[in-house]
Design an enzyme around this catalytic site. Structure first.
Site: not given
Length: 862
Positions: A285, A288, A290, A332, A605, A609, A702
């Site tokens: 723990v 990790i 978190e 393009d 566009d 493409d 934190d």
């Protein structure tokens, strides 16, 4: 039913051969029964476009993060061993991250859903000898389709008959100018751009009308083939995704080995297997981070919000980071660098003044301004594209189209004919009768009275203009006698014309493009134009936007087939323009650049493409573009502005910088927890922290300062080259700082814990002190981590109000865990006196000094 159907050469077959091959009737079309049978056999005329993600799919996508997966595994393990409080906190960490990620990506999907689609879902066909308007999905091979100005073509087809027929194929080929079509067959080897006897699904009729035999529908159309390319092109991971995945794998392996070693050593020194299992879970723990997934999600989301305010919708959070690492933009031309509209660019006088040249051309125009009360740039003009451009240009010169027509009497007019390539008007101008002819300049030169030398000079000038990407019209005139007038009214014949001049048209570049290209160039990002247009047009645009063209800067797609993969990879670093590209060419180029270590952003566009947009590290689609392009893009530019890409790259680099700060901030705390627990175990001391306390610090206390780093804005991120995409998650400075902070703090806390425990002080009080010091030193440290390079004394310490609030919340949470009775029972803590609090603050201040010394040392060494 039609005979064995070929689908590769209709453009080179005669109309009669095509009719026989597809067993249809040009006049009456198919019968309803035959159409129904073909619909049953070949399926509906539909293409599955990329669908918007469902809410469930967006939720599930949040769990693809390896760090979240590790968190969930830890939660399950703690749940199975009965540590319900620990498991609840771990699951809360995963859920918070999921909610934040879902909120942002779902909002992007909703924004995209509001964008209008380009498709028009009806078609006019002949059935049983009658013209019918049908659902486009019911169009079948062999249908006789009728097309006129403004229609969206609903299937590929062989042209049977045309009248002044032009089609805008930019959405498919990238060509910026409409293509004039004819019913005459072309060479078997003709590319799509040169198949003038064909029309293609998804393209737009800009003028005239035509009758067409439908040759292909659905996935068999050129549009459908591109959709099939989407299925085989993969979505490339961003550098951050790759780095986080690699970090997660390595850290999981190391964590597993460390946990196993601790477990074995603990049993060997006399601890029970159950005690050591619980201790191993506590170490896991602590290892990790978190708060890292949720912090990174918020940093990305805040960056995405800033981009949204600048008209860029980010569909995937990780794309925001990838933009910051972009090294090559494949763009393009039409609609991205240019305005995708035709404007008059030059009046080149030969025999008459420029204004008279324009005046004569207007006499030959046939256009209607629907909203003359508005400004000319906002006019809606019904008429041929060139004629509309002439009317607008005249207005900008102070010449009224309506007034010019009112002063001249039109005696006779001959509309444009694609076989003759000109239009003509017989007018009465004062006391004179004039024949005004407007059309292909080479044709008018042929009928002019110019000398051979003059004709050669004019032809060379026209070729030069055409190669530079301009569409050129010629204008010629002739004063007509009464006798000639009578003959002309019977039959139009051209001879002895006065060649008066040339009128050129072009697709203008977007305002601000040149400065935007220069800015990304200074940032170390290369721009390459990929276009379906001819080489001359592409090179002219490249030079106009400021790309420096040298020998080897241009490649035509016709050369690609003759180049081996290694040869093309050698040329790619020097290329600025690749012309006449197909969708497959774009896909190949994007892949080769990625294999060379480049981080590729692809803009576009059109339908053509879409495959390369999907393949690129960052796919960028225009807001006015096709739904196909938008559905596979990572970023959609609502204002179609290339400058928004520059802003997005800047935001992306800010995001990378903020992520680096969070990694240093949180991972230094991870190494601290690992060493603190490991050293206590080796020294035979009780664990100084339990799993719940570690979770409280890592995820809650934190996380608020870590999230606040999302709001940091520092420096000019476009003044330096992009970070090496292959450098991994940690650069040397980050590694150095993590090691210095983690090891120095853990060593200090380990020594303090050993001394205070051996001094016989109350165990619960000592552990509370260690918990308080462990949880608060990073809160103080956050102010130093605001810049990984600069000294804390060189920037305003409290200028980030979000960080100030985050640190304050962190202190409140730590104080609550230490002083509130309900939380004291939960965490196993005891109230600390002022003396102990002074010691906690001293640990934090000492850490600030250590990291500042580390930054100073690194700056000196560099």
């Amino acid at each position: 039913m039609e005979k064995s159907k070929k689908t590769s050469s209709y453009w080179s077959l005669s109309v009669q051969d095509t009719t026989e091959l597809l067993v249809t009737d040009i006049t009456d079309g198919l019968s309803e029964e035959e159409a129904a049978a073909r619909l049953q056999k070949y399926g509906r005329n539909a293409i599955e476009h990329g669908r918007h993600l469902s809410k469930l799919r967006i939720v599930l996508n949040q769990f693809k993060s390896p760090l979240i997966i590790v968190l969930l595994i830890a939660g399950v393990v703690t749940l199975l061993i009965g540590h319900y409080k620990d498991s609840i906190f771990i699951f809360i960490a995963a859920v918070v991250n999921t909610i934040l990620g879902f909120y942002q990506e779902n909002k992007a999907e909703n924004a995209l859903a509001k964008l209008k689609t380009y498709l028009k879902q009806e078609a006019r066909v002949m059935r049983n000898g009658e013209e019918k308007q049908i659902d486009a999905k019911d169009v079948v091979v062999g249908d006789i389709m009728l097309l006129s100005q403004g229609d969206r073509v609903q299937g590929d087809g062989r042209i049977v008959f045309v009248n002044d027929f032009q089609v805008d194929e930019a959405v498919l080929t990238g060509e910026s100018l409409p293509v004039t079509k004819s019913a005459e067959p072309v060479a078997f080897s003709a590319s799509i751009s040169d198949q003038d006897s064909m029309v293609f699904a998804g393209t737009l009729v800009t003028q005239g009308y035509a009758t067409v035999i439908v040759t292909d529908t659905g996935l068999q159309t050129e549009l459908g083939k591109i959709s099939s390319l989407l299925a085989i092109s993969s979505s490339e991971q961003t550098p951050l995704q790759k780095a986080v995945y690699k970090f997660s794998i390595y850290s999981s392996i190391i964590l597993g080995l460390l946990t196993l070693v601790v477990f074995v050593v603990g049993i060997l020194v006399g601890y029970s297997p159950l005690d050591m299992f619980l201790t191993s879970v506590a170490i896991a723990v602590s290892a990790i981070p978190e708060g890292l997934p949720v912090s990174m999600t918020v940093i990305l989301a805040v960056g995405v919000e800033r981009m949204a305010r600048r008209k860029g919708v980010v569909r995937k959070l990780v794309a925001a980071e990838a933009l910051g690492g972009t090294t090559v933009i494949l763009t393009d031309k039409t609609g991205t660098l240019t305005m995708a509209k035709m404007v008059m660019s030059q009046l080149i006088s030969v025999a008459v003044p420029a204004k008279k040249l324009l005046s004569y051309a207007l006499s030959n125009a046939n256009a209607i301004v629907e909203n003359p009360e508005d400004a000319p740039e906002k006019w809606r003009i019904d008429g041929r594209i060139m004629e509309a451009a002439l009317v607008r240009a005249a207005a900008s010169e102070g010449m009224s189209y309506k007034q010019i027509l009112s002063k001249r009497k039109v005696l006779q007019s001959w509309p444009f004919n694609s076989s003759q390539k000109y239009s003509a008007t017989l007018i009465k101008d004062g006391g004179r009768i004039l024949l005004i002819v407007l059309g292909a300049p080479d044709v008018l030169i042929h009928y002019s009275q110019a000398t051979a030398k003059q004709k050669k000079q004019l032809t060379e000038q026209i070729s030069s203009l055409a190669f530079s990407g301009e569409r050129v019209l010629g204008l010629a005139s002739k004063e007509i006698s009464d006798k000639e007038q009578l003959e002309l009214l019977k039959k139009l014949t051209l001879n002895n014309l006065s060649f008066d001049g040339l009128i050129t048209f072009k697709d203008p570049i977007r305002p601000g493009i040149k400065s935007a290209i220069a800015r990304v160039a200074r940032a170390g990002v290369k721009t390459v134009i990929l276009t379906g247009d001819h080489q001359g047009t592409a090179v002219a645009v490249a030079e106009e936007i400021g790309l420096e063209m040298k020998e080897g800067s241009v490649l035509d797609a016709s050369e690609l087939t003759g180049l081996k993969k290694q040869q093309l990879q050698k040329r790619l670093p020097y290329l600025k323009v690749i012309s006449r590209v197909t969708p497959f060419d774009k896909l190949q180029i994007a892949k080769l650049l990625q294999e060379s270590g480049e981080v590729v952003a692809m803009t576009g566009d059109g339908i053509n493409d879409a495959p390369s947009i999907k393949q690129a590290n960052v796919g960028i689609a225009m807001g006015s573009g096709t739904e196909v392009a938008q559905s596979v893009a990572d970023l959609v530019l609502l204002d179609d502005n290339f400058e928004t890409i520059v802003a997005a790259i800047e935001e992306g680099r800010q995001i990378i910088g903020n992520i680096r700060k969070v990694l240093v901030y949180l991972l230094s705390n991870v190494t601290d927890g690992l060493i603190l627990i490991g050293s206590s175990l080796l020294l035979g001391l009780p664990l100084p922290l339990n799993a719940l306390q570690i979770l409280w610090v890592n995820f809650f206390a934190d996380s608020f300062p870590a999230v606040a780093f999302a709001f940091e804005k520092d420096g000019d991120h476009l003044s330096v080259p992009p970070r090496n995409p292959n450098a991994g998650l940690f650069d040397p400075l980050m590694k150095f700082l993590i090691i210095v902070i983690g090891f120095s703090t853990s060593a200090l806390l380990s020594v303090l814990y050993f001394v205070l425990t051996r001094a016989g002080l109350e165990a619960e009080l000592v552990r509370t002190f260690i918990f308080a010091a462990f949880g608060t030193y990073t809160l103080i440290l956050a102010f130093s981590v605001r810049s990984l390079e600069q000294s804390i004394f060189s920037y305003p310490l409290l200028s980030n109000k979000y960080l100030n609030s985050g640190v304050l919340i962190g202190f409140v949470l730590m104080a609550a865990a230490i002083y509130l009775p309900p939380l004291q029972n939960l965490f196993g803590t005891k109230s600390l006196s002022a003396v102990w609090i002074g010691g906690v603050l001293m640990v934090g201040i000492l850490n600030i000094l250590l990291i500042e010394l580390a930054k100073y040392f690194f700056r000196r060494r560099r």
